[in-house]
Design a protein around this motif. Sequence first.
Motif, short mmCIF file in Angstrom:
data_model
loop_
_atom_site.label_atom_id
_atom_site.label_comp_id
_atom_site.label_asym_id
_atom_site.label_seq_id
_atom_site.Cartn_x
_atom_site.Cartn_y
_atom_site.Cartn_z
N PHE A 18 -76.05 -34.42 -93.40
CA PHE A 18 -77.07 -35.30 -92.83
C PHE A 18 -76.66 -35.72 -91.42
CE2 PHE A 18 -80.06 -38.90 -92.81
CZ PHE A 18 -81.14 -38.32 -93.47
N TYR A 75 -76.56 -32.36 -88.85
CA TYR A 75 -77.85 -31.94 -88.32
C TYR A 75 -78.63 -33.10 -87.70
CZ TYR A 75 -77.18 -27.44 -90.61
OH TYR A 75 -76.70 -26.22 -90.99
N CYS A 77 -80.18 -35.58 -88.95
CA CYS A 77 -81.45 -35.87 -89.62
C CYS A 77 -81.89 -37.30 -89.34
CB CYS A 77 -81.31 -35.68 -91.12
SG CYS A 77 -80.52 -34.13 -91.61
N LEU A 103 -89.61 -40.97 -86.38
CA LEU A 103 -90.52 -39.85 -86.14
C LEU A 103 -90.98 -39.22 -87.45
CD1 LEU A 103 -91.41 -38.75 -83.37
CD2 LEU A 103 -89.92 -36.80 -83.78
N GLY A 104 -90.08 -39.10 -88.39
CA GLY A 104 -90.42 -38.54 -89.70
C GLY A 104 -90.44 -39.62 -90.77
N GLU A 135 -89.52 -41.96 -94.02
CA GLU A 135 -88.36 -42.52 -94.73
C GLU A 135 -88.06 -41.62 -95.93
OE1 GLU A 135 -85.86 -44.29 -96.89
OE2 GLU A 135 -86.38 -45.69 -95.30
N PHE A 170 -91.30 -30.09 -103.18
CA PHE A 170 -91.89 -30.43 -101.89
C PHE A 170 -90.80 -30.52 -100.81
CE2 PHE A 170 -92.82 -33.93 -98.95
CZ PHE A 170 -94.00 -33.48 -98.37
N ILE A 176 -90.04 -28.02 -97.37
CA ILE A 176 -89.95 -28.50 -95.99
C ILE A 176 -88.61 -28.15 -95.38
CG2 ILE A 176 -89.76 -30.61 -94.61
CD1 ILE A 176 -92.14 -31.67 -95.91
N LEU A 177 -87.52 -28.27 -96.16
CA LEU A 177 -86.20 -27.96 -95.63
C LEU A 177 -86.07 -26.47 -95.34
CD1 LEU A 177 -83.98 -30.23 -97.88
CD2 LEU A 177 -84.36 -30.44 -95.43
N GLN A 182 -94.75 -28.27 -88.46
CA GLN A 182 -95.10 -28.34 -87.03
C GLN A 182 -94.31 -29.43 -86.32
OE1 GLN A 182 -99.31 -28.71 -86.47
NE2 GLN A 182 -99.57 -26.48 -86.39
N ARG A 183 -94.01 -30.51 -87.05
CA ARG A 183 -93.33 -31.62 -86.40
C ARG A 183 -91.85 -31.70 -86.73
NH1 ARG A 183 -95.27 -36.97 -87.13
NH2 ARG A 183 -95.75 -36.47 -89.28
N PHE A 217 -78.62 -30.89 -99.79
CA PHE A 217 -79.54 -31.94 -99.34
C PHE A 217 -80.36 -32.49 -100.52
CE2 PHE A 217 -79.39 -30.46 -94.78
CZ PHE A 217 -78.92 -31.67 -94.29
N LEU A 271 -80.44 -36.26 -101.73
CA LEU A 271 -81.67 -37.06 -101.79
C LEU A 271 -81.90 -37.61 -103.20
CD1 LEU A 271 -84.14 -35.00 -99.54
CD2 LEU A 271 -83.01 -37.17 -99.01
C1 HEC Z 1 -87.27 -33.84 -84.84
C2 HEC Z 1 -87.41 -34.79 -85.92
C3 HEC Z 1 -86.88 -34.40 -87.29
C4 HEC Z 1 -85.59 -34.06 -87.63
C5 HEC Z 1 -84.37 -33.94 -86.71
C6 HEC Z 1 -85.59 -33.87 -89.06
N1 HEC Z 1 -86.84 -34.08 -89.56
FE1 HEC Z 1 -87.37 -34.05 -91.56
N2 HEC Z 1 -89.31 -34.41 -91.03
C7 HEC Z 1 -89.77 -34.68 -89.75
C8 HEC Z 1 -91.20 -34.93 -89.79
C9 HEC Z 1 -92.06 -35.27 -88.60
C10 HEC Z 1 -91.57 -34.80 -91.15
C11 HEC Z 1 -92.97 -34.95 -91.75
C12 HEC Z 1 -93.52 -33.57 -91.96
C13 HEC Z 1 -94.64 -33.32 -91.05
O1 HEC Z 1 -95.48 -34.19 -90.90
O2 HEC Z 1 -94.70 -32.24 -90.45
C14 HEC Z 1 -90.36 -34.50 -91.91
C15 HEC Z 1 -90.32 -34.35 -93.30
C16 HEC Z 1 -89.15 -34.23 -94.04
C17 HEC Z 1 -89.07 -34.26 -95.48
C18 HEC Z 1 -90.23 -34.54 -96.44
C19 HEC Z 1 -90.17 -36.06 -96.60
C20 HEC Z 1 -91.37 -36.76 -97.17
O3 HEC Z 1 -91.17 -37.78 -97.88
O4 HEC Z 1 -92.50 -36.35 -96.89
C21 HEC Z 1 -87.78 -34.09 -95.83
C22 HEC Z 1 -87.17 -34.05 -97.24
C23 HEC Z 1 -87.04 -33.95 -94.59
N3 HEC Z 1 -87.90 -34.05 -93.53
C24 HEC Z 1 -85.66 -33.78 -94.52
C25 HEC Z 1 -84.94 -33.64 -93.34
C26 HEC Z 1 -83.53 -33.35 -93.29
C27 HEC Z 1 -82.60 -33.24 -94.50
C28 HEC Z 1 -83.20 -33.26 -91.97
C29 HEC Z 1 -81.85 -32.88 -91.37
C30 HEC Z 1 -81.45 -31.49 -91.70
C31 HEC Z 1 -84.40 -33.50 -91.19
N4 HEC Z 1 -85.44 -33.72 -92.06
C32 HEC Z 1 -84.46 -33.53 -89.81
C33 HEC Z 1 -89.01 -34.72 -88.60
C34 HEC Z 1 -87.65 -34.41 -88.51
#
Ligand code: HEC
Length: 81
Positions: free
Chosen positions: A3, A6, A8, A21-22, A24, A38, A42-43, A48-49, A63, A67
């Motif tokens: 965590f 990367y 996160c 940005l993303g 909780e 789910f 995503i992982l 897109q974001r 991961f 979680l």
């Molecule tokens: C640049 C910002 C960014 C980083 C860095 C990032 N994420 Fe995300 N993540 C997002 C966004 C934005 C979403 C929502 C998905 C969407 O709307 O596209 C998301 C969604 C998720 C979800 C789904 C969560 C939910 O409750 O909907 C998980 C699990 C997740 N990320 C894990 C991780 C992990 C683990 C890392 C590190 C390896 C990470 N993310 C790094 C932006 C990021």
Amino acid sequence: MLFQKYNCTACHQLYGLGGYLGPELTTTISQPGKGELFARAILKTGTQRMPDFKLRDEEIDAFIEFLKYVDATAITYKTKN
Ligand code: HEC
């Protein structure tokens, strides 16, 4: 450790701490309509974001375990929210 590696937390909160940005992530595993599969999807590919980190399968497994642990131990967090 992954965590942190990367970064996160730049975009995600755990227990209410971290970036905005993303979503909780504390209760992703137990939330209706989300959950393990789910989170895995995503992982695996990013969205897109959220960037695709090209994670290895072992890293994704780690991961998911992480979680699950966070979700299972977030008693106070869930009560407050
Ligand atoms: C640049 C910002 C960014 C980083 C860095 C990032 N994420 Fe995300 N993540 C997002 C966004 C934005 C979403 C929502 C998905 C969407 O709307 O596209 C998301 C969604 C998720 C979800 C789904 C969560 C939910 O409750 O909907 C998980 C699990 C997740 N990320 C894990 C991780 C992990 C683990 C890392 C590190 C390896 C990470 N993310 C790094 C932006 C990021």
